[in-house]
Design a protein around this motif. Structure first.
Motif: not given
Length: 274
Positions: A73-78, A101-107, A114-117, A148-154
């Protein structure tokens, strides 16, 4: 026992209470769909393994992994919202991200974002490591972006269960994993390596490749964008010998965060003078 699927999954059709809206992607193990939960009125992602791969062995492996990972149970885990057979299809339900993120890093991604991700990714994996769980398949395709640029690892447990069952050897995705993991010996240090690959890509614009000898492709761009202390953290995470890396994500997170102020000042100064 489960029954065979009545029909293939098609966009625009219903699968139980879920309306299939679009296909998001497919891998060797499963296809992912964007869907609408008509009962709760929310958007969800459905991961549906290929029917021919859904064996009793895979299901048992998945149950074993899911019992470990469903407690994360963590905000960065899907989170996994549900896993069940619906009309003969094995369906794994999770919240719907905006993109990967694979889509996002195309740009290009601004330095501070980036540091926050990378920091968020480390936070999620550090929590998992503290619970005794190794991911084994950290890659941009498994990292989802939310508001809000939150990432979650699935894919905690899902990919590991599938690949253990299918290959019977090393788990993970070639090109995204540590050398020792490819030989079937994953550890927390292997997850560190995968995070290092993503960090290098996100700051330099280039994906590091075997044999991972420095300077790697994109080193000049990395030096322009990143403070030397931050580069040292990434370089240590990408050591081929696992004993020379950080022992786990909590250790890497601690050292990574120590570079934050220097790294951001360096980036802002270069942006002003560049």
């Amino acid at each position: 026992m489960h029954t065979k699927p009545k029909s293939p999954v098609r966009v625009g059709t219903r699968l139980g209470k879920y309306r299939i809206e679009r296909r998001l992607g497919a891998g060797g193990f499963a296809t992912v769909y964007a869907a609408f939960d008509t009962l709760l009125g929310i958007k969800v992602a459905l991961k549906i393994p290929s029917p021919e791969l859904v064996s009793p062995q895979l299901l048992e492996e998945f149950r074993r992994e899911a019992r470990l990972t469903v407690q994360l149970d963590h905000p960065n885990i899907l989170p996994i919202r549900d896993a069940a057979f619906i009309e003969g299809h094995f369906v794994i339900v999770s919240p719907m991200g905006e993109r990967t993120l694979a889509d996002r890093i195309q740009k290009r991604i601004g330095f501070e974002l980036a540091f926050d991700y990378v920091s968020q990714l480390l936070e999620g994996v550090a929590y998992a490591h503290e619970q005794g769980v190794i991911h084994c398949d950290i890659k941009p395709e498994n990292i989802l972006l939310f508001e809000d640029n939150v990432i979650r690892l699935g894919d905690f447990g899902i990919a590991k269960a599938a690949q253990t069952t299918i290959s019977g050897s090393g788990t993970g995705t070639l090109g995204h994993m540590a050398p020792e993991q490819a030989m079937g010996k994953p550890s927390t240090r292997s997850d560190v390596f995968s995070i290092g690959l993503i960090a290098y890509r996100i700051f330099s614009g280039k994906w590091p490749e075997y044999p991972f000898e420095w300077p790697l492709e994109g080193a000049a761009q990395l030096r322009r964008r990143a403070h030397g202390d931050l580069i040292a953290v990434i370089r240590k995470s990408l050591e081929v010998n696992p004993r020379h890396r950080y022992r786990d994500a909590p250790q890497m997170l601690s050292v990574f965060e120590q570079t934050r102020l220097k790294a951001i000042r360096f980036s802002r100064r270069n942006r002003v003078t560049g």
